[in-house]
Design a protein around this motif. Structure first.
Motif, mmCIF file in Angstrom:
data_model
loop_
_atom_site.group_PDB
_atom_site.id
_atom_site.type_symbol
_atom_site.label_atom_id
_atom_site.label_comp_id
_atom_site.label_asym_id
_atom_site.label_seq_id
_atom_site.Cartn_x
_atom_site.Cartn_y
_atom_site.Cartn_z
ATOM 1 N N VAL A 28 -47.420 -13.150 6.441
ATOM 2 C CA VAL A 28 -48.372 -12.944 7.541
ATOM 3 C C VAL A 28 -48.727 -11.170 7.231
ATOM 4 C CG1 VAL A 28 -47.272 -14.587 9.222
ATOM 5 C CG2 VAL A 28 -46.635 -12.046 9.205
ATOM 6 N N MET A 29 -49.779 -11.008 8.065
ATOM 7 C CA MET A 29 -50.192 -9.663 7.896
ATOM 8 C C MET A 29 -50.682 -9.063 9.303
ATOM 9 S SD MET A 29 -53.778 -8.220 6.076
ATOM 10 C CE MET A 29 -54.955 -9.068 7.129
ATOM 11 N N ALA A 30 -50.313 -7.779 9.695
ATOM 12 C CA ALA A 30 -50.523 -7.113 10.838
ATOM 13 C C ALA A 30 -51.527 -5.863 10.332
ATOM 14 C CB ALA A 30 -49.117 -6.561 11.558
ATOM 15 N N SER A 31 -52.275 -5.473 11.572
ATOM 16 C CA SER A 31 -53.234 -4.353 11.385
ATOM 17 C C SER A 31 -53.031 -3.505 12.437
ATOM 18 C CB SER A 31 -54.553 -4.721 11.063
ATOM 19 O OG SER A 31 -55.211 -3.504 11.164
ATOM 20 N N ASP A 32 -52.994 -2.386 12.404
ATOM 21 C CA ASP A 32 -52.852 -1.579 13.784
ATOM 22 C C ASP A 32 -54.139 -1.258 14.521
ATOM 23 O OD1 ASP A 32 -53.842 0.268 12.028
ATOM 24 O OD2 ASP A 32 -52.989 1.917 12.688
ATOM 25 N N ALA A 33 -55.325 -1.766 13.831
ATOM 26 C CA ALA A 33 -56.594 -1.586 14.621
ATOM 27 C C ALA A 33 -57.528 -2.743 14.000
ATOM 28 C CB ALA A 33 -57.269 -0.492 13.909
ATOM 29 N N PHE A 34 -58.496 -3.294 14.838
ATOM 30 C CA PHE A 34 -59.359 -4.244 14.428
ATOM 31 C C PHE A 34 -59.947 -4.332 13.037
ATOM 32 C CE2 PHE A 34 -62.301 -1.403 16.836
ATOM 33 C CZ PHE A 34 -63.392 -1.088 15.940
ATOM 34 N N PHE A 35 -60.534 -5.516 13.011
ATOM 35 C CA PHE A 35 -61.490 -5.541 11.611
ATOM 36 C C PHE A 35 -62.884 -5.625 11.947
ATOM 37 C CE2 PHE A 35 -57.545 -8.127 10.249
ATOM 38 C CZ PHE A 35 -56.869 -6.893 9.457
ATOM 39 N N PRO A 36 -63.685 -4.606 11.811
ATOM 40 C CA PRO A 36 -65.042 -4.501 11.787
ATOM 41 C C PRO A 36 -66.159 -5.402 10.878
ATOM 42 C CG PRO A 36 -64.538 -2.392 10.818
ATOM 43 C CD PRO A 36 -63.234 -3.321 10.996
ATOM 44 N N PHE A 37 -65.367 -6.004 9.960
ATOM 45 C CA PHE A 37 -66.041 -7.059 8.851
ATOM 46 C C PHE A 37 -65.036 -7.962 8.540
ATOM 47 C CE2 PHE A 37 -68.021 -2.769 8.578
ATOM 48 C CZ PHE A 37 -69.484 -2.983 8.811
ATOM 49 N N PRO A 38 -65.266 -9.038 7.720
ATOM 50 C CA PRO A 38 -64.277 -10.143 7.385
ATOM 51 C C PRO A 38 -63.746 -9.702 6.193
ATOM 52 C CG PRO A 38 -66.675 -10.802 7.364
ATOM 53 C CD PRO A 38 -66.663 -9.455 7.877
#
Length: 142
Positions: free
Chosen positions: A101-111
């Motif tokens: 699994v992957m976690a990001s600390d901020a949103f993804f503005p693009f796919p």
């Protein structure tokens, strides 16, 4: 410079105040926004991944599988660069990202990040959301 207009100096003092966030997300805090929901094992890994990414220098991406941190990409000016850094690190140490699994600390503005993650073998992603283009990443995941 003499050609800059609208820059004024004042005696105003500015302060930045940051408070420590003591709350940690749990499985019940997650909202599945895709057609396919993560498994219970993936949810457990996502909770651990959120804890790891929350305490990593931004922009941050972490990979977790079976409760183990496999790799992290940190401190990059680009989320894609952080993701690619994490993939390189995982590969360097011989970790198989299939099913991680992957976690990001901020949103993804693009796919682009979810596209790259899928190619690397990632099966579930957690990110805070908030981009006006969130739906593009959700649509790609669906």
């Amino acid at each position: 410079a003499d050609d800059i207009k609208g820059v004024f100096q004042t005696d105003l003092k500015c302060y930045v105040v940051q408070e420590q966030e003591l709350e940690t997300e749990t499985k019940v805090d997650f909202k599945t926004v895709t057609n396919l929901a993560p498994t219970e094992e993936e949810k457990d890994d996502l909770v651990f991944a959120v804890k790891m990414v929350k305490n990593t220098k931004s922009n941050a991406i972490v990979f977790v599988k079976h409760g183990q941190l496999l790799a992290s990409g940190t401190g990059q000016t680009s989320r894609v660069d952080a993701l690619q850094q994490a993939i390189v690190k995982a590969n360097h140490f011989g970790f198989d990202l299939a099913g991680a699994v992957m976690a990001s600390d901020a949103f993804f503005p693009f796919p682009d990040c979810v596209e790259i993650a899928k190619l690397a073998g990632i099966t579930a992603v957690v990110q805070p959301g908030g981009s006006i283009k969130d739906q593009l990443s959700i649509d790609y995941c669906n």
